[in-house]
Design a protein around this motif. Structure first.
Motif, mmCIF file in Angstrom:
data_model
loop_
_atom_site.group_PDB
_atom_site.id
_atom_site.type_symbol
_atom_site.label_atom_id
_atom_site.label_comp_id
_atom_site.label_asym_id
_atom_site.label_seq_id
_atom_site.Cartn_x
_atom_site.Cartn_y
_atom_site.Cartn_z
ATOM 1 N N ALA A 146 0.827 -1.207 0.000
ATOM 2 C CA ALA A 146 0.000 0.000 0.000
ATOM 3 C C ALA A 146 0.861 1.257 0.000
ATOM 4 O O ALA A 146 0.597 2.209 -0.747
ATOM 5 N N ASP A 150 0.364 3.560 -3.332
ATOM 6 C CA ASP A 150 -0.669 4.561 -3.076
ATOM 7 C C ASP A 150 -0.353 5.867 -3.812
ATOM 8 O O ASP A 150 0.700 6.463 -3.626
ATOM 9 N N TYR A 164 -5.331 4.391 -1.348
ATOM 10 C CA TYR A 164 -5.655 3.601 -0.166
ATOM 11 C C TYR A 164 -6.191 4.512 0.942
ATOM 12 O O TYR A 164 -5.601 5.552 1.232
#
Length: 231
Positions: A146, A150, A164
Motif C-alpha cells: 500500500a 498509493d 488507499y
C-alpha cells in the motif's frame, strides 16, 4: 455495490493476468453433486471454462448489465450454456439448493460494509444444500504494498491510480478517464467471523490456488467453507 459500468469495456484486459483460479474453481465444481453458482460472474471468465470442463450448467449472477452482456456474447462464442441472471449477491435466492457457490477474483471486496458481507454470507448459507460448499478468494492487505503504490500512476493493463484509505479499509481504483471502482479489504479473522455468523464451517484456507499454506507471507486468501450436514 460500487461499480462503474465503464469498467466493463476493458475488464477482460484488466483480468487477463488472473488464470490460476480457473482450475481451482473447476475442480470444486467437478466435485459438486448439484447446481453450481458463480457470484459476480462478470464476463464469464471463470464460468465458461468451468461449465465446459465439468458439464455442469453454471448459474451466473451479476449486478452489472454491461458485464452480463459480455458474458452472454462470450458464452455464445464458446458454445457454452450459462444461466445468467442480473441480481445482487446480497439478495441471492435459488429455486433449488446449490452444491457449490463460488465468488472469484476478489469480488466479495466490492461489498462495502460488514452488514453487506454478513447478509451475503447468510444468503449463501441459506442457498446451499447440507454439505454444500462456498468458495472465494480475496487479497491479504499488505501495508508495504500500500505504501509503495498509493497515489502512483500505473500503466499496466488499463492506465489507473490506486488510492488507499486505511481508515475505511478501502482502495479506490481510478482510471485515467475518471471511472472509479472501490474495494474494501478484510482480515482473516473478519472472514472467519462471517463464517461463524452464517453458521458455515471452514474447510480449508490456503495462500494460493495450488494449496499453498497460508502464512504471514501470503498475498491471497483462498477459502473453502461448507454448510454443515446438520444444524
Amino acid at each position: 455495490m460500487t461499480w462503474d459500468e465503464t469498467f466493463a469495456v476493458d475488464y477482460e484486459r484488466w483480468s487477463a493476468h488472473m488464470t490460476d483460479d480457473i482450475a481451482f474453481y473447476a475442480a470444486l465444481a467437478r466435485e459438486a453433486d448439484g447446481p453450481v453458482v458463480e457470484l459476480a460472474v462478470g464476463t464469464g471468465r471463470v464460468a465458461i471454462p468451468v461449465a465446459r470442463s465439468t458439464g455442469h450448467r453454471v448459474i451466473g449472477l451479476d449486478s452489472s448489465s454491461a458485464m452480463l452482456a459480455l458474458a452472454r456474447a462470450n458464452a455464445t462464442t464458446a458454445g457454452v450454456d450459462l444461466d445468467l441472471r442480473e441480481a445482487d449477491m446480497r439478495d441471492l435466492h435459488l429455486d433449488e439448493p446449490a452444491a457449490l457457490v463460488y465468488c472469484p477474483f476478489r469480488s466479495l471486496l466490492h461489498l462495502p460494509t460488514w452488514s453487506d458481507r454478513r447478509r451475503t454470507f447468510e444468503r449463501v448459507a441459506a442457498a446451499l444444500r447440507p454439505g454444500g460448499r462456498f468458495a472465494w478468494n480475496a487479497f491479504a492487505f499488505d501495508h508495504h504494498v500500500a505504501a509503495r503504490v498509493d497515489g502512483a500512476h500505473q500503466d499496466d493493463r488499463t492506465p489507473h491510480t490506486l488510492r488507499y484509505w486505511v481508515g475505511d479499509n478501502r482502495i479506490d481504483i481510478i482510471r485515467d478517464d475518471g471511472a472509479t471502482s472501490s474495494l474494501w479489504w478484510a482480515t482473516k479473522n473478519e472472514w472467519l467471523g462471517l463464517l461463524d455468523v452464517a453458521n458455515l464451517e471452514l474447510e480449508t484456507l490456503h495462500g494460493g490456488f495450488a494449496a499453498e499454506p497460508f502464512n504471514d507471507a501470503s498475498a491471497e486468501y483462498v477459502f473453502v467453507a461448507r454448510r454443515p450436514l446438520t444444524r
